[in-house]
Design a protein around this motif. Structure first.
Motif, mmCIF file in Angstrom:
data_model
loop_
_atom_site.group_PDB
_atom_site.id
_atom_site.type_symbol
_atom_site.label_atom_id
_atom_site.label_comp_id
_atom_site.label_asym_id
_atom_site.label_seq_id
_atom_site.Cartn_x
_atom_site.Cartn_y
_atom_site.Cartn_z
ATOM 1 N N SER A 17 61.679 32.526 151.042
ATOM 2 C CA SER A 17 62.504 32.169 152.100
ATOM 3 C C SER A 17 61.995 30.720 152.184
ATOM 4 C CB SER A 17 61.888 32.925 153.183
ATOM 5 O OG SER A 17 62.349 34.299 153.004
ATOM 6 N N ARG A 19 62.893 27.602 155.916
ATOM 7 C CA ARG A 19 63.489 27.292 157.134
ATOM 8 C C ARG A 19 63.775 25.826 157.179
ATOM 9 N NH1 ARG A 19 62.027 28.088 163.509
ATOM 10 N NH2 ARG A 19 60.779 26.167 162.936
ATOM 11 N N TYR A 79 68.511 25.121 163.341
ATOM 12 C CA TYR A 79 67.583 25.668 162.119
ATOM 13 C C TYR A 79 68.558 26.372 161.193
ATOM 14 C CZ TYR A 79 63.819 24.489 165.692
ATOM 15 O OH TYR A 79 63.250 23.989 166.548
ATOM 16 N N GLN A 81 67.538 29.694 158.812
ATOM 17 C CA GLN A 81 66.531 30.487 158.337
ATOM 18 C C GLN A 81 67.165 31.130 156.906
ATOM 19 O OE1 GLN A 81 63.326 31.159 158.916
ATOM 20 N NE2 GLN A 81 63.441 32.256 157.002
ATOM 21 N N ASN A 83 66.914 33.415 153.683
ATOM 22 C CA ASN A 83 66.030 34.694 153.333
ATOM 23 C C ASN A 83 66.635 35.051 151.918
ATOM 24 O OD1 ASN A 83 63.958 34.636 155.253
ATOM 25 N ND2 ASN A 83 65.627 36.112 156.689
#
Length: 121
Positions: A17, A19, A79, A81, A83
């Motif tokens: 992951s 960010r 942002y 994110q 994953n």
């Protein structure tokens, strides 16, 4: 004028992951659509995700269920994110801003300089 600065890119193994952050300056972007695009070597810039001023979102099919876009209007920041990263997610990721409505083509008024994301297999 709006200045956008991305950060948070790097090298990560597949399945990991990251960010990304995009900090805006110059004026408030609370009323702007904010988006993320990416561009891999030899390929066109492609839409990843966008978020409207009211919080509505749109994602590319290739990242649905893996990437989430969000915004913090108090910090003038958006942002991404990411994953379950895959090697095919490797690209330079760009933040962009425009008024009024979300579009998935690169018709945005302001762009950041980009941040590199590399996913190793």
């Amino acid at each position: 004028q709006v200045q956008l600065v991305e950060s948070g890119g790097g090298l990560v193994q597949a399945g990991g992951s990251l960010r990304l952050s995009c900090a805006a300056s110059g004026r408030s972007v609370n009323n702007y659509v904010m988006a993320w695009f990416r561009q891999a070597p030899g390929k066109e810039r492609e839409f990843v995700a966008a978020i409207s001023w009211s919080g509505g979102t749109s994602q590319a099919d290739s990242v649905k269920g893996r990437f989430t876009i969000s915004r913090d209007n108090a910090k003038n920041t958006v942002y991404l994110q990411m994953n379950s990263l895959k090697p095919e997610d490797t690209a330079v990721y760009y933040c962009a801003a425009r008024r009024i409505r979300i579009v998935t083509t690169p018709n945005y008024d302001y762009w950041g300089q980009g941040t590199q994301v590399t996913v190793s297999s």
